[in-house]
Each structure stands twice: as C-alpha cells, then as structure tokens.
Scaffold this motif. Structure first.
Motif, mmCIF file in Angstrom:
data_model
loop_
_atom_site.group_PDB
_atom_site.id
_atom_site.type_symbol
_atom_site.label_atom_id
_atom_site.label_comp_id
_atom_site.label_asym_id
_atom_site.label_seq_id
_atom_site.Cartn_x
_atom_site.Cartn_y
_atom_site.Cartn_z
ATOM 1 N N ARG A 19 0.660 -1.132 -0.156
ATOM 2 C CA ARG A 19 0.035 0.108 -0.003
ATOM 3 C C ARG A 19 0.841 1.120 -0.078
ATOM 4 N NH1 ARG A 19 -5.169 2.228 3.610
ATOM 5 N NH2 ARG A 19 -4.892 4.369 2.884
ATOM 6 N N ASP A 48 -7.834 -0.332 2.876
ATOM 7 C CA ASP A 48 -6.758 -1.091 1.771
ATOM 8 C C ASP A 48 -7.619 -0.744 0.431
ATOM 9 O OD1 ASP A 48 -4.695 -1.215 3.583
ATOM 10 O OD2 ASP A 48 -5.569 -3.310 4.478
ATOM 11 N N ARG A 49 -8.455 -0.312 0.250
ATOM 12 C CA ARG A 49 -9.099 -0.220 -1.197
ATOM 13 C C ARG A 49 -8.829 1.295 -1.712
ATOM 14 N NH1 ARG A 49 -14.715 -2.233 -3.274
ATOM 15 N NH2 ARG A 49 -13.339 -4.038 -3.463
ATOM 16 N N ASP A 64 -11.335 -0.237 -8.791
ATOM 17 C CA ASP A 64 -10.898 -0.283 -7.620
ATOM 18 C C ASP A 64 -9.456 -1.025 -7.458
ATOM 19 O OD1 ASP A 64 -13.139 0.943 -5.939
ATOM 20 O OD2 ASP A 64 -14.269 -0.922 -6.861
ATOM 21 N N ASP A 66 -7.395 -3.072 -4.670
ATOM 22 C CA ASP A 66 -7.384 -3.840 -3.431
ATOM 23 C C ASP A 66 -6.327 -4.314 -3.122
ATOM 24 O OD1 ASP A 66 -10.348 -3.521 -2.585
ATOM 25 O OD2 ASP A 66 -10.673 -4.783 -4.325
ATOM 26 N N GLU A 68 -3.805 -6.644 -1.043
ATOM 27 C CA GLU A 68 -3.931 -7.800 -0.105
ATOM 28 C C GLU A 68 -2.438 -8.171 0.350
ATOM 29 O OE1 GLU A 68 -5.840 -10.419 -2.582
ATOM 30 O OE2 GLU A 68 -7.708 -9.474 -2.920
#
Length: 104
Positions: A19, A48-49, A64, A66, A68
C-alpha cells in the motif's frame, strides 16, 4: 456495461508495504495517464482499497485497487465501447503495477 477487467499482481511485500508503494506511486500513475491523454480524478483510499475514476474519450471508467497480503487486485469497470481495448489495458496495468510495487 462490459464485464469488469480484473488484473491480479502478486507480490511478497506484505499489505502495508504494498500500500505504501502504491500511495507513493499514485502521482506517477496520474502523470502517465495524462501523457496518454487521460485524466484521473477521485482517487480515494478507504482502508486498503483505492477507488478511482478515469476519463477517456468522453467516457468514464471507474475501478478499485484492493491491496492484499500477497497480491494487488485491480478491477476496472468500463463502458462497452471501451471494452475493445481491454486486452491492451490489462497489459499496461499489469506491467506498470509491477513496476510500482518493485520500486522502493
């Protein structure tokens, strides 16, 4: 509406580092889009999106990203008119997403 385009980019960075690298690279991504005649607006993090909106050829494309633990999943929803470019867009997202994640 065409079927969403999904690209999964594996990584071994962990969620927080992936991120961080995406946050640091969002300006670079906007510049790259501008050079291609596209504009990105409304890039907003929720957890976290990252949700975003891109304007292309008088069309709006939203999606989007995402983050992970071991992958980044990019989903782009585009109008049927733009879906003819889906394969090329998928290649670009995969290549540039990998580059963003590998830069410290």
């Amino acid at each position: 509406m065409a079927k969403p385009l999904v690209v999964v980019i594996p990584h071994q960075l962990g969620r927080a580092e992936a991120r961080r690298r995406l946050e640091n690279g969002i300006g670079q991504a906007k510049e790259m889009l501008q050079k291609a005649g596209l504009s990105m607006a409304d890039a907003t993090w929720t957890g976290d999106r990252l949700s975003f909106l891109v304007a292309a050829m008088n069309q709006r494309v939203d999606g989007d990203i995402d983050v992970e633990d071991d992958a980044v999943r990019v989903e782009v929803r585009m109008p049927l008119l733009l879906s003819i470019f889906a394969h090329k867009i998928q290649q670009i997202v995969s290549q540039n997403g990998t580059k963003l994640l590998t830069k410290g």
